[in-house]
Design an enzyme around this catalytic site. Sequence first.
Site, PDB file in Angstrom:
ATOM      1  N   LYS A 188       0.825  -1.209   0.000  1.00 44.95           N
ATOM      2  CA  LYS A 188       0.000   0.000   0.000  1.00 44.95           C
ATOM      3  C   LYS A 188       0.859   1.259   0.000  1.00 44.95           C
ATOM      4  O   LYS A 188       0.600   2.204  -0.738  1.00 44.95           O
ATOM      5  CB  LYS A 188      -0.938  -0.002   1.206  1.00 44.95           C
ATOM      6  CG  LYS A 188      -1.864   1.209   1.240  1.00 44.95           C
ATOM      7  CD  LYS A 188      -2.734   1.238   2.502  1.00 44.95           C
ATOM      8  CE  LYS A 188      -3.819   0.219   2.479  1.00 44.95           C
ATOM      9  NZ  LYS A 188      -4.772   0.380   3.609  1.00 44.95           N
ATOM     10  N   GLY A 246      -4.783  -4.545   5.362  1.00 42.31           N
ATOM     11  CA  GLY A 246      -4.059  -5.517   4.545  1.00 42.31           C
ATOM     12  C   GLY A 246      -4.633  -6.914   4.585  1.00 42.31           C
ATOM     13  O   GLY A 246      -4.791  -7.569   3.553  1.00 42.31           O
ATOM     14  N   GLU A 332      -3.635 -11.303  14.277  1.00 43.61           N
ATOM     15  CA  GLU A 332      -3.257  -9.911  14.085  1.00 43.61           C
ATOM     16  C   GLU A 332      -4.423  -8.989  14.424  1.00 43.61           C
ATOM     17  O   GLU A 332      -4.218  -7.841  14.828  1.00 43.61           O
ATOM     18  CB  GLU A 332      -2.784  -9.671  12.653  1.00 43.61           C
ATOM     19  CG  GLU A 332      -2.043  -8.353  12.472  1.00 43.61           C
ATOM     20  CD  GLU A 332      -1.308  -8.247  11.154  1.00 43.61           C
ATOM     21  OE1 GLU A 332      -0.102  -8.570  11.114  1.00 43.61           O
ATOM     22  OE2 GLU A 332      -1.928  -7.852  10.150  1.00 43.61           O
TER      23      GLU A 332
END
Length: 527
Positions: A188, A246, A332
Site C-alpha cells: 500500500k 491488509g 493480528e
Amino acid sequence: MFETLKSLAEGLGDRRIEDLFADADRADAFSLEALGMRFDYAKTQIDDDIRAALLDLAESRGVAARRDAMVAGQKINETEGRAVLHTALRNLDARPVLVEGRDVMPGVLDTLARMEALANEIRGSDVTDVVNIGIGGSDLGPVMATLALAPYHDGPRCHFVSNVDGADIADTLRRCDPARTVFIVASKTFTTIETMTNAGTAKRWLAEKGVDAAGKFIALSSDVARAGAFGIPPERCFGFADWVGGRYSVWGPIGLALMLAIGPEGFTAFLRGAEAMDRHFVEAPLAVNMPVLLALVGVWHNQVLGHATRAVLPYDNRLSRLPAYLQQLEMESNGKGVGMDGAALPYDSGPIVWGEPGTNGQHAFYQLIHQGTRVVPCEFLVAAQGHEPDLRHHHALLVANCLAQSKALMRGRSLDEARAKVAGQFEGDELERQARHRVFPGNRPSTTLIYPLLDPETLGKIVALYEHRVFVEGVILGINPYDQWGVELGKELATALGPLVRGESGAAEKDGSTAALLKFVHTHKAT
C-alpha cells in the site's frame, strides 16, 4: 462480563457432549444452514441455556449496532481514525457507501473495471508467469485463494514471493522465463522493506537477462509517486483506501493475481459469494446468523472454558493455506492486550490459531488433539463433493475421515473398551497397562462447516464468514480488530540492526545476547 457463562460452565460437571444427543433434535437444533452451507456446532457443550447466555452477551456488547456502524462507513477503527470497509470492495450491487459524506462505490467499481481490463490484456498475451511480490495480507490472501481455486485456473501461472530470505525469490525466478513474466508489487505504501527488497531483486534479474523492465511491473499501491519512481506508470498502478486493512484486502487490487489465474468472471463470483455473506451477516437475526454463532462458539471455548488454541482443519488439500490465512486474520486482529478504552483487558484476547489440511494432520498432531492433556477445539471444513470425478473414491475416503475425526473427538474410547480391544493379546497387569495407552478421553469439542463444492463463490462466502467472525469476537472483547501496532516494534529494531549486521559503523549493541549473535554472524559471514 462472562459471569453467567462461567457459572454455566462450572455447572457442566462431568457431562459428556455425546450424552446431549439423547435429544433426537440436537443435530438440527445446534446447526445452521445458510447460503448453501451447513455449520454444525452440535459436537460442543453448548446447550439451550449456554446459547441463550452467549446471545445475551452479543446483544449486551452491541454487536448489531457496531456491525451497522461498520457497513455504514463510520470510523470504527478508532485508534487510527478510519472507517472499515472491505465489504465495499465486494458491494457489486453498488449500494451507496458513504465515508465522510462521499459515496466510495464509484471509485471501487472503477478500480475493479481497470483490474478486469488489465487482466484480460495479460491473459490474452504471451505472458506465462505472474509473480506476486508482497507480504502479510498482500500475500496470504491471494496465495490462499489462488491455491484454493486451482481447478478454475485458465490464465498464467501465478507465483508468490513474500519472505525477504533470498531463497524465496531465487527459487521462484528459477522457474520463470524473464521475457514472459510479469511482476505484481503489492504494498500500500510502496515502502514495505521485504516487498521492495524483492521487487528490486526482480528488476535486477530482468536487467541481467537482457529484458527491458518497461511494462513488466504492476503496482498495487496507493502511492503513485513512489511507484512511478520505481518505473511503474499510473495506468499500471492500482490503489486502495486506508479503510481497507491488509489482511482484509484480497477483494480489491490485492486480489489481482487471483483474477489473473481464474479470470474476471471467476473473480466476480468470488466477490458475489462474499457479498452474499455480508447480506446474511447484516440481515439475519443473531440467533440464526452464521458469523455470530461461529464467533460465539469461539468465545465459549476460549474466554469461558479457557482453551487457548483453536485448530482449523480443512479436509481439502487446496485449502492448505487457509489455516495460515486465518491465523493472521485472527491473531493480528484480536491478538491485543488493551481494549478500545486503552485499559488492559481483564480476560484473554484472541486464541492461538493453527492447523493443517486433513488427512495429513491425522499423521502428525492429531495424537495430541485426541490424547494430550490440553483440550484443543477443532474446526473442520469439508466439501460434499470434489473436483475430480474420476477420483470419487478419494473424496469419499476424505469425507469419511473428516466425519470420523469429529466423532472420535466427541466419543473417545473408555478403559473398558480399551481392555476389550487388547484382551486377547495381554493379560494381568500388562493388559491393564496396555489398555490405558489406548484410552481416548473424548468429550472434546469440534465444529464442522460443510458445503457442496469449493468453487469461487463458496470460497468468497467462507472467507467473509471468518472475517465477520473475527469482527464479532472483537466487539465482544472490546478490542479494535483493525489496527496492528504489535508488528511495529520488530520492524523498527530491524532497521536499527541492519547496519550492524552489515558491519557498518554505528552505536554498539548494548544487549549482550544480541551483540554475541552479531559477533557470530560477522565471524561466519561470506567474504
